[in-house]
Motif scaffolding. Structure first.
Motif: not given
Lengths: 461, 461
Positions: A242-256
Motif C-alpha cells: 500500500a505504501l509502495a503504491q502511494l509512492d508510485a504515484l510520484g509527486e503530482g499536484n497539490q491535491a494528489l
C-alpha cells in the motif's frame, strides 16, 4: 376478519431470527462502545422543514410524511409538517447543531435506529431498515488521525460478527481529484461521470468502458483513458505494498500530494491500532457519494461474497451541519445497513441459527410439583440463567420436544423422587447427556457447562 | 439557515442521560429474557386497515398516518394506507395471527419499541415513547398460573432498576364483576362509571363520591354505596392478610368465586416464585381498561412517589386477535411506559447520573507517542475496556478535565518515561488515586479495580 399482514418492504422476523439479529445489534453496539463512542437516539419524526433542507427531488420522492388525523383534516392541501428520517446523518447534523453547546468535541457518537425510504418494492430492498452509524465530529477542525480509528472499529465489529474474511478498502477523494486533474479532467461532475463508467468494469469489461470513455460522449484522450484504467485497478496486497503504491504515484499536484499524505498517515495508524494487514487495502476505484465526501473513503467487502457489495461504508466530510449552524463541523463516519446485511447473509446461508435466549426449561410432572419447579426456576434466574417454566403440565416427552424445537439447551426435571431426594435431573440437549445432582449444586454445575461451551466455538448451522 | 429543533412531544437526550436510559432498557430486557420471554420487533408502520380495526373515534384521532411523497400526490383525498403503531398490543395481535403456525404456544414474547400518539402537547406527555411489553399468549386456553409469572418479572425488573420501594397491586375483574352484581349493579358500563367515580376518592374525598353515587345521576342505594366504598378501600398488608381478605368476601356469586379462586392461585404462585410479600398486595379498586381485561389486573406503584401513578400495568384478556384470526388466543401481559417513567424519575431526582460508557481515556503527550497510545488502547479494548484515545494532543490538564466532565473513570498517561520504562501511569478519577505499573499488568489491574467497584454499590448522584 382482516387479513393480518405487514406492509411491503419491511423485514419482520420470527423469534429465532430475531434473536440472531439482536445478537448482531448487540455485537455492533458493544464494539462501538469499546472504541469510546457514545449513544444517541433521535425521534423517528423530524420537522419536514428541518429534515428536507438538503434533499434534491430524488430524496424527496422517497420521504415518508407523517400527519395526525387532526392535521390531515385541517391541512389536506398543505405539505405535511412531519416526516420520517431517511438516514441518521441529517438527524445527527440537527442534533449536533441543536446541542452544540452541551457536547464535548471531538464528539464521538453511535446511533443504531431504523430509517425509512419509500423505495420501489423489490426483493432485498427495504422501506424500513436499521442503520448502525458512528461518526466523529470536530469543531472547526478534525485531525485526519480520526480517519484511522474507523477501520479499527470496522475490524473489531466484523471480526466478532464472524461472517467470514473481509477487507476494508481505503481511498481518498483528494487523491482521486488530484489524479483526474492530472489527466486533464478538472471538472468534478465529469470526474463523477467517468467514475460511474469505471464502476461498470466488472460487468461490461474493459473494452466496453474504454470505448465509452474515448467515444463521442466523453471524448477523452486514449492515453488518459489507459492511465485511468490502470489507476482504478490498483489494489494493495499488504501494508508495505500500500505504501509502495502511494509512492508510485510520484509527486503530482497539490491535491494528489494531500491525498497521499492523508492515506499514508491513516495506513500507519490503522496498523498501530492492531488491524491485521490482511484486513485493509488501498482501492483507487472507491469514490462513494461524490458531493459529500472530501477525504478518506471506506468500503468493506466480504472476500468470499463480493456480490453482496459493501457491508460498511463511509468517509470524511467537510461540514456536517451547514444548514443548521454557522460553526464548521467536519467529521468522519461509517454506516452499516444491518437489515439489508442480515437479509443478504441469511440468503447466503451465513446466519448461524442462534439457539434460544432461553438457557433452561424447567419441566413440570404435575401441578403438585409446580411450587418446587418455581423455586428451582427462581434459583436459576438468580444465578443468571434465562429460565422458562412449563406452567401447564403435559406429557414429559412433549415438554422435551418443545425445548428441542425452541433451541433450549438444558431441561430440568423435578419429579417426586428428585423432590424427596433434594436433587434435580438435568438433560443437556446439545450433548445428549443426562445427570442427576443435588439441587444446591445446580447453578454451579450449569455455569461450568456453559463456560466449557463458551470455550469451544459454536459450529454454524 | 434553519433552526435545528425537534418536533414537540418527543424526548431527546444528551449522551449522559441517553446512557442512563439505555441502562434501564438493558436491565428491563435482561430480566424479560431471564424469565424466558423471546424478542419480537415489528415495523413502526402498519397498514391502516390492519391497525385500525379496533379503534373507536378517540384512538383514531390520535393516530399518525404515513404517506410517501408519491402517495401524497396520487391520493390527496383518500385515507392514507399506512399508520404508525400507537401501542404494541395491536401489532402483537397481528404478529401472532400472521405467524400463528410458526409459533409455539404458550407464546412468550417481549417487545421494546417506540409507539406514537398524536397527544395534545403538554409537559410530561409524549407523542413518541418507548413501551416495554411482555405477554404470554395461549392457544384456545391459557392457565391462570401464567398470571403469577408477571408479578415475578415486575419484581425482578424494578428491584434491579433500584428506583425505590414498590408495590405490585393485584385485583381481578371477575371478582369486581361479581361484587358489583351482588350490589345490584349488573351492567358492565354502569360498573365502569361507578369505578370511575370511585377513582376520584383521593382527589374529591369520600363524601363527594358518596353524594355522587347516591345522587340523581346514579341513584344507588345508600347501603350499596357504603358497601362499595368499604370494598374499594381494601389493601392487603401481607400475604396472609391478602388470603384473609379473600376469605372475608364469603361465598358470593359465581363470578366472585372465580375471581377469588384465581387471585388465590396467583398469590400462592407469586410467593413460590420468591417475590417478597412486601412487594405485592391486593387492591380492590384496581380495574384497568374495562372493555379489554377480563381476569387478573396489575398496577405497580412506587411507595414513596404515589403521585407518579402506575409504573407498570396490565392484565389478563380473553382473546388477543379476534379481528385477525378465528383461533381463540387468550393472554396476559404487562407494559412499562419507559419514556414517561424516565422523565418522571428524572423530575423526581431519582435518576442516578450514570457515568460514561467509556471506562478509560488514553491521553496523548505528543504526536510521537501516539502509536504507543494506540497500542495500549488496543490492549485495553481486547481486555474488555471501553477506551477512548485522545487523537489530537493538547495540554494534559485539558485532557484530564475532559475525562472528568465526561464521567470517564480511568485516565492512562503514557509519557516518554513510561514508554522507556515499559510502564503506564493510571489515574483513577473516582478515587483521586494515581499509580504507575508495568504496561503488561494494566488490563489485570483495571479489572481488579472494577471488580472492587462492582462489589460496592454506587451512590446515586
Amino acid at each position: 376478519m382482516i387479513k393480518p399482514r405487514t406492509p411491503p418492504g419491511v423485514m419482520e422476523l420470527l423469534p429465532p431470527d430475531q434473536i440472531a439479529f439482536q445478537r448482531m445489534l448487540d455485537t455492533i453496539r458493544r464494539n462501538f462502545e469499546r472504541f469510546g463512542f457514545l449513544p444517541v437516539e433521535t425521534p423517528v419524526m423530524e420537522l419536514s422543514e428541518v429534515l428536507l433542507t438538503k434533499s434534491g427531488g430524488e430524496t424527496e420522492r422517497q420521504v415518508y410524511f407523517v400527519q395526525s388525523t387532526g392535521a390531515l383534516e385541517k391541512n389536506a392541501e398543505g405539505a405535511p409538517e412531519l416526516a420520517l428520517r431517511f438516514d441518521l446523518t441529517v438527524p445527527l447534523a440537527r442534533y449536533v447543531a441543536e446541542h452544540e453547546h452541551d457536547l464535548a468535541f471531538p464528539f464521538r457518537r453511535y446511533q443504531m435506529q431504523r430509517v425509512y425510504r419509500g423505495e420501489r418494492a423489490q426483493r432485498g430492498r427495504f422501506r424500513e431498515f436499521y442503520q448502525c452509524d458512528i461518526d466523529v465530529i470536530g469543531k472547526d477542525a478534525l485531525s485526519v488521525r480520526h480517519d484511522a480509528e474507523l477501520p479499527a472499529v470496522i475490524h473489531a465489529v466484523f471480526s466478532e460478527l464472524a461472517i467470514g474474511a473481509f477487507t476494508i478498502q481505503l481511498n481518498n477523494r483528494k487523491l482521486l481529484r488530484g489524479f483526474f486533474e492530472a489527466q486533464g479532467i478538472a471538472d468534478g461532475q465529469l470526474q463523477a461521470l467517468v467514475l460511474r463508467e469505471v464502476d461498470k468494469l466488472d460487468k461490461r469489461g474493459e473494452d466496453h468502458v474504454r470505448a465509452t470513455l474515448t467515444g463521442e460522449g466523453f471524448g477523452l484522450d486514449a492515453a488518459a483513458v489507459a492511465t485511468i484504467l490502470e489507476f482504478v485497478k490498483v489494489r494493495s496486497t499488504s501494508h508495505a505494498d500500500a505504501l509502495a503504491q502511494l509512492d508510485a504515484l510520484g509527486e503530482g499536484n497539490q491535491a494528489l500530494r494531500e491525498g497521499v499524505a492523508e492515506l499514508r498517515e491513516v495506513l500507519e495508524l490503522v496498523r498501530a491500532l492492531g488491524v491485521p494487514e490482511g484486513n485493509y487495502a488501498l482501492n483507487f476505484s472507491i469514490a462513494r457519494g461524490l458531493d459529500y465526501y472530501t477525504g478518506t473513503v471506506y468500503e468493506t467487502t466480504l472476500n468470499d461474497y463480493p456480490q453482496i457489495g459493501s457491508i460498511c461504508s463511509g468517509g470524511r466530510y467537510e461540514d456536517l451541519a451547514s444548514h443548521y449552524s454557522k460553526s464548521k463541523l467536519p467529521g468522519v463516519g461509517i454506516s452499516i445497513g444491518l437489515t439489508r446485511l442480515f437479509w443478504q447473509l441469511r440468503e447466503a446461508g451465513l446466519i448461524a441459527s442462534a439457539g434460544s435466549t432461553v438457557d433452561v426449561l424447567v419441566t413440570q410432572m404435575d401441578a403438585q410439583t409446580l411450587p418446587h419447579c418455581l423455586e428451582v426456576a427462581n434459583e436459576l434466574r438468580q444465578g443468571g440463567f434465562n429460565t422458562e417454566v412449563v406452567m401447564e403440565s403435559s406429557k414429559l416427552a412433549k415438554q422435551f420436544k418443545y425445548a428441542d424445537r425452541a433451541g433450549i439447551r438444558f431441561v430440568v426435571v423435578l419429579g417426586e423422587n428428585e423432590i424427596s431426594n433434594g436433587t434435580v435431573t438435568v438433560k443437556d440437549l446439545r450433548r445428549a447427556d443426562q445427570f442427576e445432582l443435588p439441587r444446591a449444586e445446580l447453578v454451579r454445575a450449569l455455569r461450568v457447562e456453559l463456560a466449557q461451551a463458551a470455550a469451544l466455538p459454536e459450529v454454524p448451522a
